[in-house]
Design an enzyme around this catalytic site. Sequence first.
Site, PDB file in Angstrom:
ATOM      1  N   GLU A  27       0.848  -1.185   0.000  1.00 33.93           N
ATOM      2  CA  GLU A  27       0.000   0.000   0.000  1.00 33.93           C
ATOM      3  C   GLU A  27       0.888   1.239   0.000  1.00 33.93           C
ATOM      4  OE1 GLU A  27      -2.888  -0.032   3.153  1.00 33.93           O
ATOM      5  OE2 GLU A  27      -3.656   1.956   2.652  1.00 33.93           O
ATOM      6  N   GLU A 173     -12.553  -2.106   2.140  1.00 28.10           N
ATOM      7  CA  GLU A 173     -13.201  -1.971   3.458  1.00 28.10           C
ATOM      8  C   GLU A 173     -14.295  -0.901   3.477  1.00 28.10           C
ATOM      9  OE1 GLU A 173     -10.192  -1.603   6.546  1.00 28.10           O
ATOM     10  OE2 GLU A 173      -9.606  -3.684   6.282  1.00 28.10           O
ATOM     11  N   GLU A 292      -6.378  -9.360   3.213  1.00 27.91           N
ATOM     12  CA  GLU A 292      -5.557  -8.738   4.263  1.00 27.91           C
ATOM     13  C   GLU A 292      -5.583  -9.658   5.469  1.00 27.91           C
ATOM     14  OE1 GLU A 292      -5.981  -4.614   5.358  1.00 27.91           O
ATOM     15  OE2 GLU A 292      -6.574  -4.065   3.317  1.00 27.91           O
TER      16      GLU A 292
HETATM   17  O1  AHR Z   1      -3.078  -3.014   6.044  1.00 21.91           O
HETATM   18  C1  AHR Z   1      -3.303  -1.853   6.789  1.00 21.91           C
HETATM   19  C2  AHR Z   1      -4.741  -1.363   6.685  1.00 21.91           C
HETATM   20  O2  AHR Z   1      -5.586  -2.263   7.315  1.00 21.91           O
HETATM   21  C3  AHR Z   1      -5.312  -1.246   5.298  1.00 21.91           C
HETATM   22  O3  AHR Z   1      -5.012  -0.047   4.691  1.00 21.91           O
HETATM   23  C4  AHR Z   1      -6.787  -1.341   5.539  1.00 21.91           C
HETATM   24  O4  AHR Z   1      -7.464  -1.887   4.451  1.00 21.91           O
HETATM   25  C5  AHR Z   1      -6.904  -2.162   6.802  1.00 21.91           C
HETATM   26  O5  AHR Z   1      -7.729  -1.571   7.718  1.00 21.91           O
END
Ligand code: AHR
Length: 503
Positions: A27, A173, A292
């Site tokens: 990210e 999310e 994730e």
């Molecule tokens: O991986 C860190 C964060 O965790 C991401 O940006 C988000 O999608 C999640 O809440």
Amino acid sequence: MMKAKLILDRDFAIGEIDPRLYGSFIEHLGRAVYGGIYEPGHPTADENGFRRDVIDMVRRLRVPVVRYPGGNFVSGFNWEDSVGPREGRPKRLDLAWFTTETNEVGLHEFARWAREAQSEVMYAVNLGTRGPDAARNIVEYANHPGGSFYSDMRIRNGEKDPLGIRLWCLGNEMDGPWQMGHKTAQEYGRVACEAGKMMKWVDPTIELVACGSSAYDMLTFGGWEYGMLEECYDQIDYVSLHRYYGNRTNRTPDFLARSMDLDDFISTVVSICDAVRGKKHAKKRVHLSFDEWNVWYHSNEQDQEIWKRDKWNRALPLLEDVYNFEDALLVGAMLITFLRHADRVKIACMAQLVNVIAPIMTRNGGGVWAQTIYWPLMHASHFGRGTALRPVVTGPAYDCTDYERVPYVDAAAVAHEDGGLTIFAINRSMDEDALLEGDLRGFGGLKVREHIVLHHDDVKAVNTEEAPENVAPRSGGGAKIEGGRLIAPLGSLSWNVIRLEKA
Ligand code: AHR
């Protein structure tokens, strides 16, 4: 020494393992991109500014797919900012992580990096502050061969051939109130349906992941999945799941039992997907993308301090969890859980890959090293490809704060095309070794090729740049075949990879 029994039968298959189960995530957050994969001026940087030492570590992991560019970041991101001449790219405030995004690394650079790292890109579109129009445009930009506004723009920007991005996330999310453009299940489902429909009209070969809940304990969990799927079931291919664990109470047996929650979470989402399928009389099955997952808690307080003194800076050292040995054990248990759901969990992305809650750490201008959690992921990625088998494991169990009957010994098994077999096993006991006896039906003659063990006497032991192999796997775990049966000692608190081959 406690005893545990494992029965495996070649014919009891769960399903083919999709290699994308060993995916990861980068990210635009903290030092994942800037100072992680990208550091022009670093002694190992290539002509594009990418650190070769990091690429080598990623290649060693064999990461088939990398989710990008977020995460929370994507919900406020304009993909157009990240293409074209670098001098013209805007600096933007990133409201997800309170930093400034320079867009120095964008789509073309990342696609080039992924090729070098021998990974595919899994691209998330912004369904927070943007919508279906921006989503279909980036599919055209990335995947259309040429002769249209956006595909010609890509060609002018230096990529004649389409980037060929096959896997797309419809936002991130969107159930979370912290998300830019947070939506209700119905609002999101409608947008995902329309965006997905148009994206597939541009390129019918792509696959789409719709946002499931951002955690199992969200108050909206369940209703969110059902509600949004009612709107977009026909357009999408996967539902996402996200889950992070922490040992906040410092009780290792409780912490190591968290994979029970993971197992429950997966089964429940499978049931919801199938319930919507039933209601819709649909033929298609929607699978799961666990895009994730990890341990995440060590850095929480530190991040609050960073934001107090240094908001809006570039590449702040955020979410830099330093992982210990017990974290590696839980990561191993989570991988075992994914393998046991390989029929429905097709994609999983450890969040994340470099510096940000990551298996790989770097120092700016300095070295790169493997955190403890690197090892179980690497083992699963190397030896967990083939057909997942349904293991029957029996043995002693313990009760803890949240769960009853947590098995001390947990295992998953993978049959390989060449007739070989790999067993991944964990012993959760703090003080008792276990003897695993395996009844390997239908496998014919096998011999032990290697028994890899990850163990450290101190559950809080970590790896550092100075001591990168403090927690590292070793061969010689002592598994053997006797009279056609597997006999494998599993030391207390250990992660084991037992590799068997034809005798
Ligand atoms: O991986 C860190 C964060 O965790 C991401 O940006 C988000 O999608 C999640 O809440």
